[in-house]
Enzyme design. Sequence first.
Site, PDB file in Angstrom:
ATOM      1  N   THR B  15       0.813  -1.203   0.000  1.00 24.29           N
ATOM      2  CA  THR B  15       0.000   0.000   0.000  1.00 24.29           C
ATOM      3  C   THR B  15       0.852   1.260   0.000  1.00 24.29           C
ATOM      4  O   THR B  15       2.052   1.229   0.153  1.00 24.29           O
ATOM      5  CB  THR B  15      -0.931   0.025   1.199  1.00 24.29           C
ATOM      6  OG1 THR B  15      -0.125  -0.136   2.346  1.00 24.29           O
ATOM      7  CG2 THR B  15      -1.916  -1.098   1.094  1.00 24.29           C
ATOM      8  N   GLY B  16       0.162   2.349  -0.139  1.00 22.88           N
ATOM      9  CA  GLY B  16       0.777   3.616  -0.467  1.00 22.88           C
ATOM     10  C   GLY B  16       1.802   4.096   0.526  1.00 22.88           C
ATOM     11  O   GLY B  16       1.469   4.772   1.494  1.00 22.88           O
ATOM     12  N   THR B  17       3.024   3.775   0.300  1.00 21.83           N
ATOM     13  CA  THR B  17       4.068   4.285   1.167  1.00 21.83           C
ATOM     14  C   THR B  17       5.421   3.995   0.555  1.00 21.83           C
ATOM     15  O   THR B  17       5.547   3.208  -0.379  1.00 21.83           O
ATOM     16  CB  THR B  17       3.986   3.621   2.555  1.00 21.83           C
ATOM     17  OG1 THR B  17       4.843   4.304   3.448  1.00 21.83           O
ATOM     18  CG2 THR B  17       4.416   2.183   2.499  1.00 21.83           C
ATOM     19  N   THR B  18       6.434   4.695   1.067  1.00 22.81           N
ATOM     20  CA  THR B  18       7.815   4.332   0.745  1.00 22.81           C
ATOM     21  C   THR B  18       8.587   4.310   2.045  1.00 22.81           C
ATOM     22  O   THR B  18       8.576   5.297   2.778  1.00 22.81           O
ATOM     23  CB  THR B  18       8.467   5.373  -0.176  1.00 22.81           C
ATOM     24  OG1 THR B  18       7.609   5.624  -1.264  1.00 22.81           O
ATOM     25  CG2 THR B  18       9.796   4.861  -0.700  1.00 22.81           C
TER      26      THR B  18
END
Lengths: 237, 217
Positions: B15-18
Amino acid sequence: RDKMAAAVATMMPNLGQQISSKNDMIPDWTSQEVSTGTTIMAVEYDGGVVIGADSRTTTGAYIANRVTDKLTPIHDRIFCCRSGSAADTQAIADVVTYQLGFHSIELDEPPLVETAANLFRASCYRYREELTAGILVAGWDRRKGGQVYCVPIGGMLVRQPVSVGGSGSTYIYGFMDSNYKPGLTKEQCLELTAAALSLAMERDGSSGGVVRLATISEDGVERRVILGNQLPKFSTH
Amino acid sequence: MEKHCMDSQVKGVSTGTTILAAIFDGGVVIGSDSRASIGGEYVSSKTINKVIQVHDRIFCCMAGSLADAQAVTKAAKFHLSFHSVQMESPPLVIAAASVLKELCYKNKEELQAGFITAGWDMKKGPQVYVVALGGMLVRQPVTIGGSGSTFIYGYVDAKYKPSMTKEECLQFATNALALAMGRDNVSGGVANLVVITETGVEHVVVPGDKLPRFHDE
């Protein structure tokens, strides 16, 4: 045969997965389409363009061709880099080569890179539902010098100074963004392309083999190959 | 990260992350972006902190669902503090990573979470451990995770060197996060970095306008 496979796929969309996961007696390359899951790259420099690609063509887990040439000449100083379905991209390239050759004879002068790119876009956009093709069009012409045009899946057309494509390209966006600067020399572009492709080939299972490079300028086309053991190495861990 | 609905058939959804962690000479840098999004369409938080302290010199970052993140790290914090009291010494980084690994492995059907644990301990100095989706535990000198990480594999492979200085490593981590945030639409905001060494812990926040810019920006 393709129509039958397409019909089967629409009626029983999970059949492909079921066959490959539940029955190990049937290898997956009997049911998977040939794909140039790939890494391709094109960079503009003052006076021309550098293009590069890996050399792996896969049917599922089997590497159908490990020395593929994905850099396809469309005209004397215009090439395209193909990614996606091998069949689709070969067919489109053949059509565009014919159309461009005809157009060039009519004009009685070498065709523009932008023209070639637009011909690709026309085919890719019109048949967008049936095709899986991501193409980089690159070349040199007298009017605008070296140019790179990106025609991704869906049929958009955009000119970019540097562009990457194919399944392996996601891994090298960061590298490309940080290492490309406007005003690189031809040698620097070649190094950048070779390094970027090597990094992508290390990480992407659908890319591998050798690195094929080509330089297109007013003087013509220069091709070279970098073999696996000669690829740039990075501190791997 | 998203508050995402459990769809157990969709395994391996990142999911949306780094997030990333990297070892330098004498310590470790761990960092992440600060965006929380819902379905990739709405940014629910621009400044969420994804680098969570589980003990004095041990931090972890998570890629996955926010609910899982909070539950698992809360459990890990508790286990670690209890363990530390029993052992009468600060916990090892591998202990923290193992606690996370046990939770991930035992609950692999319900959880969709990958962790990066980084820290410093007396026994082995600076360490980075990654707990992958199914519960595998692996030690690496540098590791990246989350949806934005796919775009920086090439950069990290090319740029990371095992014995960097603290400043070089911070610059490397900031650049990597900036590059990922530039290409991944569900990563963004500020870069939250934590530097862990024998002497202590330093928080570095790089706001959006101070992030490095690249050729097309």
